[in-house]
Design an enzyme around this catalytic site. Structure first.
Site, PDB file in Angstrom:
ATOM      1  N   HIS A 152     -10.598  -5.445   9.560  1.00  0.00           N
ATOM      2  CA  HIS A 152     -11.224  -5.213   8.261  1.00  0.00           C
ATOM      3  C   HIS A 152     -12.635  -4.638   8.408  1.00  0.00           C
ATOM      4  CE1 HIS A 152      -8.024  -8.074   7.268  1.00  0.00           C
ATOM      5  NE2 HIS A 152      -8.116  -7.662   6.023  1.00  0.00           N
TER       6      HIS A 152
ATOM      7  N   GLU B 289       0.808  -1.223   0.000  1.00  0.00           N
ATOM      8  CA  GLU B 289       0.000   0.000   0.000  1.00  0.00           C
ATOM      9  C   GLU B 289       0.846   1.279   0.000  1.00  0.00           C
ATOM     10  OE1 GLU B 289      -2.619  -3.296   1.360  1.00  0.00           O
ATOM     11  OE2 GLU B 289      -0.598  -2.621   1.868  1.00  0.00           O
TER      12      GLU B 289
END
Length: 331
Positions: free
Chosen positions: A129, A60
């Site tokens: 998440h 990322e």
């Protein structure tokens, strides 16, 4: 008017903008053949190819950094962050680099980059998440933050975000991807900083973001049966925030609840509530109430997870008590 899903609306917005502007491209994990885990980008790689729909390694910081560099050199990247929880990994690229380049260059440089990601619990995805982290990026000057609450907002806000010359973080609720709403076939954009009054009312104002707009609307329906008229407002963007519409509503109703799925401590609810308390103080019959997610890691257990986020019944109960004259405060 036709109805399409939020997923289809985002897809349409991206296709239309990529056809309109050849400098736009999408970069991120599983964005090409996979079309993201939620299949929002399905079909894009077939039309635009792998030079404009770019799969990356699991890195990322790397691909967000590529997005910042590309934006600085004339492109309009749409960076896809698979889960909003991963925003912790890119805070330097987003907050120290993208957000500050325009200021540090004396206005000579711009970073027209969109960071597209998601939020939301109750999907049984566990603590890493399931977070709603919009408050983290809203705190940083130089970043705009949009929170679509339906397919209509998702398309209009995405097109505006891509054309903006500033970094924009647009966060979708992952539980709403299959929700349908009327969306025009003709082109439209939704300006940033313009709230939407979803339902007019006279007794209490419910300011709700993203996934919580549906919660507020359901609460308003419950209250209506009891003779309480609730006004529901979706800010659409929290940076910039349409203070004028929110304040005018509170002046009319004299009571308000702010609802957001992010954690309540130091969150979006506190910021909006404080602005209303400061700027509509003499019109209020009670302090503005905050309702955010419980300040705990999101549980994996369904029965526990469901307790951590605001519900229509909880919002209606607090609204009922405020309208009855009780002085209540956030838990």
């Amino acid at each position: 008017m036709r109805e399409i899903t939020l997923s289809q609306a985002v897809n349409e917005a991206l296709v239309e903008e990529m056809r309109r502007d050849p400098t736009t491209f999408i970069i991120g994990e599983d964005v090409a053949e996979a079309g993201t885990p939620f299949k929002v980008l399905s079909g894009l790689v077939e039309e635009f190819g792998t030079s404009r729909v770019i799969d990356t390694p699991i890195s990322e910081p790397g691909f967000v950094g590529i997005g910042v560099g590309a934006a600085l050199t004339g492109a309009r990247p749409i960076v896809d962050l698979m889960f909003g929880d991963f925003i912790y990994l890119v805070m330097d690229q987003l907050c120290n680099q993208a957000a500050k380049q325009h200021y540090m260059s004396g206005g000579k440089l711009s970073v027209p980059m969109v960071l597209r990601t998601n939020l939301g619990a109750t999907r049984r995805s566990g603590a890493q998440h399931s977070q709603s982290l919009q408050a983290l990026v809203a705190h940083i000057p130089g970043i705009k933050v949009a929170l679509p609450s339906s397919a209509y907002e998702a398309k209009g806000l995405m097109k505006t975000a891509i054309r903006d010359n500033n970094p924009v973080v647009i966060i979708e609720d992952k539980l709403m991807y299959q929700d349908k709403a009327p969306v025009p076939e003709e082109e439209y954009l939704i300006p940033f900083g313009e709230a939407n009054i979803k339902r007019e009312g006279s007794d209490i104002t419910l300011v709700a973001t993203s996934s919580m707009v549906q919660v507020a609307e359901a609460a308003a329906s419950i209250l209506e049966k009891e003779g309480i008229s609730a006004e529901v407002i979706d800010p659409r963007t929290i940076v910039p925030l349409d203070e004028k519409t929110l304040i005018e509503s509170v002046k009319k109703t004299s009571r308000a609840i702010v609802i957001d799925e992010g954690h309540q401590n130091y969150g979006i609810t506190g910021e909006i509530a404080s602005r209303l308390n400061e700027k509509a103080f003499y019109y209020l019959d009670a302090p503005v109430l905050r309702m955010g997610a419980m300040d705990v890691p999101v549980p994996f257990s369904p029965v526990l997870e469901d307790l951590t986020v605001p519900t229509p019944e909880g919002v209606a109960e607090n609204a009922r008590r405020l309208c009855a004259g009780e002085m209540i405060h956030a838990a």
